[in-house]
Write an enzyme that holds these catalytic residues in place. Structure first.
Site: not given
Length: 285
Positions: A168-170
């Site tokens: 998700m951080k990507l």
């Protein structure tokens, strides 16, 4: 109940997270290789560990937030060497999925409970307790950590199993980098056409493209304030990771590829240590 916390990593964001925890009733022990950062935390009355292993020993919760290039979890005197079975280990940095999976596997071997919880935000967000925490792992384990996390995080979002938060951080990193470049291009184009930055930002704030990033970073750029909140070099490395992931999925992300190239040029020009808003300087050449 969690009472003793070890905190490893006092970088641009981590030092403010630890400082907020120091204001709580938790018994806090910190470690970093930066003697100045450690000294500043020591002034707040926290204990100082001599190694990551010592900092992790005897704690209920251990938080790690360090760059992948300076990882202090594995190896001699690393966090995992000193951490006790039954301790909760939380990685709050932004790392590759292979590192997260390795940490999770090593934690299982040592009967340590593990969460990945990369943080999103600037040093101002960290200082004011306004970070977003994206968590992957056992949701009930996250529930046990919500109270200490609340000292530096406003939004705590569970997104799935171990690995989900890193993925998700990507998405966050991709959009953040692209938005900053879009803002910079808009400001530079507007300035060339004779508009003042404050007038451009007033218009942007009033319509459908309004965003907190455009608002805060736009005004910092207007003031000529490029104080480091998020290093440009880290944004570049994160974009490389986005492209590697896209390639592994058989995806073509043309805008991401272009944006990554612009950040690469800025790093090559020696702006890697500046805030990522300094990308506008590259366009003003």
């Amino acid at each position: 109940m969690l009472r003793k916390i070890g905190f490893v990593g006092l970088g641009t964001v981590g030092v403010h997270m630890a400082a907020n925890l120091a204001k709580s009733d938790y018994q806090l022990t910190v470690f970093d290789e930066d003697a100045h950062a450690v000294a500043e935390l020591a002034k707040l009355g926290v204990k100082v560990g001599q190694t990551p292993a010592e900092t992790a020993k005897g704690q209920d919760l251990v938080i790690v937030i360090v760059p992948e290039s300076k990882f202090l979890v594995f190896g001699e005197n690393g966090v995992l060497e000193g951490i006790d079975p039954g301790t909760i280990l939380v990685d709050m940095g932004t790392h590759c999925i292979e590192t997260i999976e390795k940490m999770s596997q090593e934690a299982v071997k040592r009967r340590v409970m593990f969460l990945e919880a990369p943080v999103w935000g600037t040093k101002e967000h960290a200082s004011n307790g306004l970070l977003t925490i994206i968590a992957g792992g056992d949701e009930s384990l996250l529930g046990r950590c919500r109270e200490p996390f609340s000292y530096f995080g406003l939004n705590i979002i569970h997104v799935g199993k171990i690995g989900a938060a890193t993925r998700m951080k990507l998405i966050v990193n991709l959009l953040q980098a692209e938005m900053m470049l879009s803002l910079s291009e808009g400001l530079v184009l507007g300035e060339k056409m004779g508009f003042r930055a404050d007038k451009i930002l007033e218009v942007l704030d009033s319509g459908g493209v309004a965003s907190p990033l455009f608002h805060s970073k736009g005004r910092s750029i207007q003031r000529g304030d490029f104080s480091r909140n998020l290093a440009l070099k880290y944004v570049h490395s994160q974009m490389n990771r986005v492209l590697e992931t896209a390639e592994s999925l058989g995806l073509e992300l043309p805008a991401a590829k272009t944006v990554c190239g612009v950040y690469a040029q800025a790093v090559e020009d020696g702006r890697g240590e500046e805030d990522f808003s300094a990308i506008v300087k590259l366009l003003r050449k």
